[in-house]
Design an enzyme around this catalytic site. Structure first.
Site, PDB file in Angstrom:
ATOM      1  N   GLY A  23      -0.070   3.781  -2.142  1.00  0.00           N
ATOM      2  CA  GLY A  23       0.013   2.418  -1.626  1.00  0.00           C
ATOM      3  C   GLY A  23       0.405   1.463  -2.725  1.00  0.00           C
ATOM      4  N   ASP A 138     -12.029 -10.277  -6.237  1.00  0.00           N
ATOM      5  CA  ASP A 138     -11.053  -9.934  -5.192  1.00  0.00           C
ATOM      6  C   ASP A 138     -11.665  -9.009  -4.141  1.00  0.00           C
ATOM      7  OD1 ASP A 138      -8.611  -9.984  -3.885  1.00  0.00           O
ATOM      8  OD2 ASP A 138      -7.748  -8.363  -5.064  1.00  0.00           O
ATOM      9  N   ASP A 155     -11.829  -1.460  -7.537  1.00  0.00           N
ATOM     10  CA  ASP A 155     -11.033  -2.451  -8.274  1.00  0.00           C
ATOM     11  C   ASP A 155     -11.839  -3.470  -9.051  1.00  0.00           C
ATOM     12  OD1 ASP A 155      -8.708  -1.260  -7.652  1.00  0.00           O
ATOM     13  OD2 ASP A 155      -7.935  -2.824  -6.353  1.00  0.00           O
TER      14      ASP A 155
END
Length: 552
Positions: A23, A138, A155
């Site tokens: 991705g 995020d 992440d």
């Protein structure tokens, strides 16, 4: 960019064998690879070259090292990191599952208990990170992996490292965070991003799991950010009635504009989601007041000049009593000048439970718009897109408002959301709109002075009643096939507009406004400004006694 995989393959050949791209996002590209040393599949995330140039290898690797020490069952661990031929990368376990974003895209809404379980797990993971001084920056459905149903937050390293770019990152036009889940401080470019930004983002994710879309939508990133800064989202419970009140309250607290008004700790947010007694803000005060709604009703009369008198009626037994009770509440609103051709009397509405009101005021551009003021708030809030709107009426549950605007009948959520056009050809004279408890909305069509009813979800107007004359006011009566109307021609009169016979029966002269109450009374305002009330028999359609004066 076409040589990126081959260059990367060569650079990592001694440790990893790249198999395919999994991705790509705004900050990095993810590849499936074979860890040659440990004979296992891994996911390698490679920073975009422009980000790598801004962050720098030293800063990136230092921040990755910090996050590599995070240990929690719901945090995706880091295996490795480094620089290879100018590429900055880090290595994670390969999760043979899906992201929460994939799950939401497939199912739109998740079961309430499951959504709460995911959100609570994410809060617990964030609590560990925050205690270590690490802010994710995020949090979004795409960064939450689902492995055998259990969430894993991914992440941490990349968000922290990229966020360390500070002003240098801003100069590139890039930013950390996804618009739908950005906190107001991130949306305004504040570099002081703390744990409350993560808490805000989790609330956005939970809202989307429950409702099927994020709290704020828009056609552009700028539109979304503008709503994040200024808007108020629709209550999760209003959008989905199976969402418990405490969950709705916890989401609203976590979505507060000011970081200081949100939960101090992510764990506190998670705890509130499982606490049935948790409440937050004026909406819950209004909900508590709604429990007492059987004891009183408030009605609003907006005069053409400057005063608004709030009447209290229903369930108080005042009719027939020599002592007229004092109002529960009074307030005064200074309306702006209506201008030529405008009539602002009636352009006001009170929520069915008394929790808020809508009234006209300046839109800041020389025109008039509608404002919503919650009970207890000092100031009203502009309802965007309601310029020159007239005659608002609340939905029975108080979460929507319908109004006339530029020849259309429109409805929109009170707490933010897109307007919905229900009908056109709507009269723009001094008429009214009424949203009944059975879900139908009454309004006047321009052609032929026709009174119409339409379903709250739209469609063609039904039960139109022609030639009702010049109406200044109307109200449907629940369970009856007629409506109260005020007709004005050489004086104003109160009448009953019958949908079956399509005739209007005048029952009282010199009346400017009138409301039927559940207590079985009609409260009306005479043309001299005096307010009266009288018993009314819905079955026989008759006022049973002369009116009792309430106010001069």
């Amino acid at each position: 960019m076409t040589d990126l995989p081959s260059r990367l393959t060569t650079a990592l050949a001694d440790r990893y064998r790249l198999e395919r791209k999994l991705g790509e996002g705004g900050m990095a590209t993810v590849y499936l690879a074979q860890d040659l040393r440990h004979s296992r599949q891994v996911a390698i995330k490679v920073l975009k070259p422009e980000l790598a140039a801004v962050v720098g290898a030293e800063r990136f690797l230092a921040e990755i090292e910090t996050t590599a020490n995070l240990q929690h069952p719901h945090i995706l661990p880091l295996f490795d990191s480094g620089e290879a031929d100018g590429f900055l990368f880090y290595v994670m376990p390969y999760i043979d599952g899906e992201t929460l974003a994939d799950r939401i895209a497939r199912e739109k809404q998740l079961p309430v208990d499951e959504a709460l379980g995911i959100a609570t797990s994410v809060c617990n993971a964030l609590q560990v990170a925050h205690e270590a001084g690490i802010v994710h920056r995020d949090i979004k459905p795409g960064n939450i992996l689902l492995s055998r149903g259990e969430p894993l937050v991914a992440d941490f390293g990349i968000a922290l490292a990229v966020g360390a770019g500070g002003s240098r990152l801003t100069e590139t036009g890039l930013s950390v965070g996804t618009p739908y889940y950005m906190s107001p401080e991130q949306a305004t470019g504040d570099q002081r991003i703390g744990p409350s930004a993560d808490i805000y983002a989790v609330a956005c994710v939970l809202y989307e799991m429950l409702v099927g879309e994020p709290p704020y939508l828009g056609n552009t990133a700028q539109a979304v950010l503008g709503k994040i800064i200024q808007g108020i989202p629709v209550s999760a419970t209003a959008a989905r009635k199976t969402v418990p009140a405490n969950v709705d309250a916890a989401i609203r607290k976590a979505l507060e504009k000011l970081p200081a008004d949100r939960f101090t700790r992510a764990a506190d947010f998670g705890a509130a989601l499982s606490d049935p007694g948790f409440r937050h803000g004026v909406h819950d005060e209004a909900a508590a007041a709604a429990g007492d709604a059987g004891r009183w009703r408030m009605l609003a009369f907006a005069a053409m000049a400057v005063a608004v008198v709030s009447l209290v009626a229903g369930g108080m037994g005042f009719l027939g009593s020599p002592d007229v009770p004092a109002p529960v509440e009074r307030l005064k609103l200074e309306f702006p000048s209506p201008g030529p051709g405008h009539f602002w009397g009636g352009t006001m509405a009170l929520a069915p439970d008394g929790s808020g009101m809508i009234y006209p005021d300046s839109d800041g551009n020389g025109g008039i718009a509608l404002y919503y003021k919650a009970r207890g708030d000092e100031e009203g809030r502009l309802l965007p897109g309601t310029e020159d709107a007239r005659d608002p009426t609340f939905s029975p549950d108080g979460t929507w408002v319908a109004y006339r605007q530029d020849g259309f009948l429109v409805k929109r959520p009170i707490l933010g959301g897109a307007p919905v056009t229900l009908a056109d050809g709507v009269d723009q004279g001094a008429s009214a709109v009424h949203w009944m408890r059975d879900g139908r909305i009454l309004f006047e069509l321009t052609q032929g002075d026709r009174l119409a009813r339409i379903a709250e979800d739209g469609g063609s107007p039904v039960d139109t009643l022609g030639d009702v004359g010049t109406m200044r006011w109307l109200q449907g009566i629940e369970g009856a096939d007629y409506a109260l109307v005020v007709r004005c021609s050489g004086g104003c009169r109160l009448g009953l507009a019958d949908f079956a016979t399509r005739e209007v029966e005048i029952i009282l002269d010199a009346v400017e406004r009138a409301w039927y109450l559940d207590s079985g009374h009609i409260v009306y305002v005479r043309d001299d400004g005096a307010v009266f009330a009288a018993p009314f028999d819905v079955a026989t359609r008759t006022l049973e006694a002369s009116g009792t004066p309430l106010f001069e």
